[in-house]
Design a protein around this motif. Structure first.
Motif, PDB file in Angstrom:
ATOM      1  N   PRO A   1       0.834  -1.201   0.000  1.00 38.38           N
ATOM      2  CA  PRO A   1       0.000   0.000   0.000  1.00 38.38           C
ATOM      3  C   PRO A   1       0.867   1.249   0.000  1.00 38.38           C
ATOM      4  N   ALA A   2       0.397   2.293  -0.675  1.00 41.47           N
ATOM      5  CA  ALA A   2       1.193   3.520  -0.795  1.00 41.47           C
ATOM      6  C   ALA A   2       1.584   4.068   0.573  1.00 41.47           C
ATOM      7  N   GLU A   3       0.664   4.035   1.526  1.00 39.37           N
ATOM      8  CA  GLU A   3       0.959   4.563   2.861  1.00 39.37           C
ATOM      9  C   GLU A   3       2.128   3.828   3.501  1.00 39.37           C
ATOM     10  N   ALA A   4       2.157   2.497   3.349  1.00 36.20           N
ATOM     11  CA  ALA A   4       3.247   1.717   3.936  1.00 36.20           C
ATOM     12  C   ALA A   4       4.572   2.002   3.251  1.00 36.20           C
ATOM     13  N   ILE A   5       4.554   2.140   1.930  1.00 31.13           N
ATOM     14  CA  ILE A   5       5.791   2.385   1.189  1.00 31.13           C
ATOM     15  C   ILE A   5       6.387   3.736   1.570  1.00 31.13           C
ATOM     16  N   PHE A   6       5.550   4.747   1.731  1.00 28.71           N
ATOM     17  CA  PHE A   6       6.059   6.081   2.056  1.00 28.71           C
ATOM     18  C   PHE A   6       6.424   6.229   3.529  1.00 28.71           C
ATOM     19  N   ASN A   7       5.638   5.626   4.411  1.00 23.98           N
ATOM     20  CA  ASN A   7       5.868   5.812   5.843  1.00 23.98           C
ATOM     21  C   ASN A   7       6.865   4.823   6.424  1.00 23.98           C
ATOM     22  N   ASP A   8       7.016   3.668   5.794  1.00 23.02           N
ATOM     23  CA  ASP A   8       7.900   2.645   6.349  1.00 23.02           C
ATOM     24  C   ASP A   8       8.590   1.853   5.238  1.00 23.02           C
ATOM     25  N   PRO A   9       9.374   2.523   4.365  1.00 21.58           N
ATOM     26  CA  PRO A   9      10.069   1.792   3.295  1.00 21.58           C
ATOM     27  C   PRO A   9      11.038   0.781   3.886  1.00 21.58           C
ATOM     28  N   GLN A  10      11.093  -0.416   3.266  1.00 30.73           N
ATOM     29  CA  GLN A  10      11.878  -1.493   3.861  1.00 30.73           C
ATOM     30  C   GLN A  10      12.936  -2.074   2.932  1.00 30.73           C
ATOM     31  N   HIS A  11      13.078  -1.533   1.742  1.00 25.61           N
ATOM     32  CA  HIS A  11      14.169  -1.961   0.857  1.00 25.61           C
ATOM     33  C   HIS A  11      15.149  -0.807   0.719  1.00 25.61           C
ATOM     34  N   PRO A  12      16.455  -1.064   0.767  1.00 26.03           N
ATOM     35  CA  PRO A  12      17.434   0.028   0.654  1.00 26.03           C
ATOM     36  C   PRO A  12      17.257   0.879  -0.589  1.00 26.03           C
ATOM     37  N   TYR A  13      16.814   0.288  -1.679  1.00 28.13           N
ATOM     38  CA  TYR A  13      16.609   1.062  -2.903  1.00 28.13           C
ATOM     39  C   TYR A  13      15.436   2.028  -2.737  1.00 28.13           C
ATOM     40  N   THR A  14      14.348   1.563  -2.146  1.00 29.09           N
ATOM     41  CA  THR A  14      13.202   2.432  -1.898  1.00 29.09           C
ATOM     42  C   THR A  14      13.594   3.589  -0.991  1.00 29.09           C
ATOM     43  N   ILE A  15      14.361   3.288   0.048  1.00 32.52           N
ATOM     44  CA  ILE A  15      14.819   4.331   0.966  1.00 32.52           C
ATOM     45  C   ILE A  15      15.665   5.362   0.223  1.00 32.52           C
ATOM     46  N   GLY A  16      16.523   4.897  -0.684  1.00 30.94           N
ATOM     47  CA  GLY A  16      17.341   5.815  -1.477  1.00 30.94           C
ATOM     48  C   GLY A  16      16.503   6.704  -2.370  1.00 30.94           C
ATOM     49  N   LEU A  17      15.453   6.145  -2.986  1.00 33.64           N
ATOM     50  CA  LEU A  17      14.567   6.946  -3.827  1.00 33.64           C
ATOM     51  C   LEU A  17      13.848   8.010  -3.004  1.00 33.64           C
ATOM     52  N   MET A  18      13.356   7.617  -1.842  1.00 38.66           N
ATOM     53  CA  MET A  18      12.643   8.567  -0.989  1.00 38.66           C
ATOM     54  C   MET A  18      13.566   9.693  -0.530  1.00 38.66           C
ATOM     55  N   ALA A  19      14.807   9.354  -0.207  1.00 38.17           N
ATOM     56  CA  ALA A  19      15.752  10.356   0.298  1.00 38.17           C
ATOM     57  C   ALA A  19      16.182  11.338  -0.781  1.00 38.17           C
ATOM     58  N   SER A  20      16.004  10.972  -2.040  1.00 34.80           N
ATOM     59  CA  SER A  20      16.440  11.848  -3.134  1.00 34.80           C
ATOM     60  C   SER A  20      15.410  12.908  -3.499  1.00 34.80           C
ATOM     61  N   VAL A  21      14.240  12.866  -2.858  1.00 29.43           N
ATOM     62  CA  VAL A  21      13.186  13.836  -3.156  1.00 29.43           C
ATOM     63  C   VAL A  21      13.457  15.123  -2.373  1.00 29.43           C
ATOM     64  N   PRO A  22      13.526  16.274  -3.038  1.00 25.16           N
ATOM     65  CA  PRO A  22      13.777  17.533  -2.317  1.00 25.16           C
ATOM     66  C   PRO A  22      12.605  17.907  -1.425  1.00 25.16           C
ATOM     67  N   SER A  23      12.913  18.533  -0.311  1.00 28.90           N
ATOM     68  CA  SER A  23      11.886  18.974   0.626  1.00 28.90           C
ATOM     69  C   SER A  23      11.626  20.472   0.453  1.00 28.90           C
ATOM     70  N   LEU A  24      10.372  20.862   0.583  1.00 29.99           N
ATOM     71  CA  LEU A  24      10.001  22.273   0.481  1.00 29.99           C
ATOM     72  C   LEU A  24      10.054  22.972   1.829  1.00 29.99           C
ATOM     73  N   THR A  25      10.259  22.214   2.893  1.00 30.63           N
ATOM     74  CA  THR A  25      10.314  22.794   4.232  1.00 30.63           C
ATOM     75  C   THR A  25      11.620  22.416   4.908  1.00 30.63           C
ATOM     76  N   GLY A  26      11.949  23.108   5.990  1.00 28.36           N
ATOM     77  CA  GLY A  26      13.152  22.800   6.748  1.00 28.36           C
ATOM     78  C   GLY A  26      14.391  23.395   6.113  1.00 28.36           C
ATOM     79  N   PRO A  27      15.544  23.149   6.730  1.00 28.81           N
ATOM     80  CA  PRO A  27      16.791  23.726   6.224  1.00 28.81           C
ATOM     81  C   PRO A  27      17.189  23.131   4.873  1.00 28.81           C
ATOM     82  N   ARG A  28      17.872  23.921   4.073  1.00 30.38           N
ATOM     83  CA  ARG A  28      18.361  23.427   2.792  1.00 30.38           C
ATOM     84  C   ARG A  28      19.510  22.451   3.024  1.00 30.38           C
ATOM     85  N   ARG A  29      19.526  21.386   2.255  1.00 34.97           N
ATOM     86  CA  ARG A  29      20.592  20.397   2.389  1.00 34.97           C
ATOM     87  C   ARG A  29      20.865  19.780   1.030  1.00 34.97           C
TER      88      ARG A  29
END
Length: 328
Positions: free
Chosen positions: A238-266
């Motif tokens: 389910p989409a909610e599970a994939i976004f809130n609790d990714p469990q494969h290193p590749y999925t985690i890498g994809l999620m981490a590569s998305v820029p955030s519109l809030t918080g400090p720039r990194r």
């Protein structure tokens, strides 16, 4: 659980002359009025999987090793081209990534839509053209009677994509496959196209497979998500599970590569390396050459195992939170 509209089991195939499968043991399901998003980098096998489901791969160059497709309870092999062709454009339809290369530049758009209607509804030309005008109006194209006589090059990119949607939906398909339908469009037109597909889905109850790189789009529209890497589904749920609790290193890498519109720039996170080509796949886990958790056990292929209800991951160390706790 209700019977899914489409269920794909263990789809596997390769192209002539290749030593490894381009798609290996792909399984997923799509229900009516549900949206499955297939995500992953270019070269992961997303589009070629869609083409296989639509029976659009060259017959003489593809070799199916296994697999079963069940559409509305009817079972057939992915190599049964005649069976698939009978449903293509009628019960199953596809929107391609680039409409300028998908529409025939030598024919008026009205004729191209009407041809699809004539082919499957077995009606006369007048009825087919009435349906074409109706569909152009339905997808929000102004002055549809005038547009019927225009050629693809006379329309903007957004208009051409709407024509592709009109053509795909002209016969009220039960399943729509959309292969990155908004990639070449600006964000305003992209939002309009996605809203249009959602509205038509709500009206007809069709199931949808959306292939996309855009995780923002996935978060907005997905019921379920299949993450593909190197021709395999490495995480599914389910989409909610994939976004809130990714469990494969590749999925985690994809999620981490998305820029955030809030918080400090990194600095944006990246997944080192690139998808290996056919014939260069590592033994065992195909992601092992890029994985921060790689270990000797990764020389054997991990199963796509369930780690929570409906949530599966192909990693020897999933659930990853337990792995990290042991390493701490």
């Amino acid at each position: 659980m209700d019977r899914p509209l489409l269920q794909v089991e263990k789809l596997k195939f390769r192209f002539r002359g290749q030593s490894q499968d381009v798609v290996e043991d792909i399984s997923f399901r799509v229900g009516r009025n549900e949206t499955l998003c297939i995500v992953g980098e270019s070269g992961c096998g997303k589009s070629v999987t869609a083409l296989a489901l639509m029976g659009l791969l060259p017959r003489d160059s593809v070799r199916f090793g296994s697999g079963e497709i069940r559409f509305d309870g009817e079972s057939f092999a992915p190599s049964d081209h005649d069976r698939i062709a009978a449903m293509r454009g009628d019960r199953m339809a596809m929107i391609f990534q680039e409409p300028m290369t998908s529409l025939n530049p030598a024919f008026r758009i009205g004729d191209q839509i009407a041809e699809a209607v004539e082919q499957h509804r077995k009606c006369g030309k007048a009825k087919a053209r009435e349906r074409a005008v109706e569909m152009l109006r339905r997808v929000g194209i102004p002055a549809p009677e005038q547009r019927m006589g225009e050629y693809p090059h006379q329309l903007s990119g957004g208009m051409r994509q709407r024509v592709m949607i009109a053509m795909a939906l002209a016969n009220d398909p039960e399943l729509l496959i959309a292969d990155e339908p908004t990639t070449a469009l600006d964000v305003t037109v992209q939002a309009q196209i996605l809203e249009l597909i959602a509205e038509l889905q709500a009206e007809t109850g069709m199931g949808t497979i959306m292939i996309t790189h855009d995780l923002g789009v996935v978060a907005e529209i997905a019921t379920d998500v299949a993450v593909m890497y190197a021709g395999q589904v490495v995480e599914y749920g389910p989409a909610e599970a994939i976004f809130n609790d990714p469990q494969h290193p590749y999925t985690i890498g994809l999620m981490a590569s998305v820029p955030s519109l809030t918080g400090p720039r990194r600095r944006l996170s990246t997944v080192p390396g690139s998808v290996p080509g056919i014939g260069q796949m590592p033994e065992g886990c195909r992601f092992s050459s890029r994985c921060p958790f790689a270990a000797p056990v990764c020389a054997s292929r991990p199963d796509l195992a369930e780690i929570a209800p409906g949530h599966r991951a192909a990693c020897h160390f999933a659930p990853l939170d337990q792995r990290l706790e042991r390493r701490a």
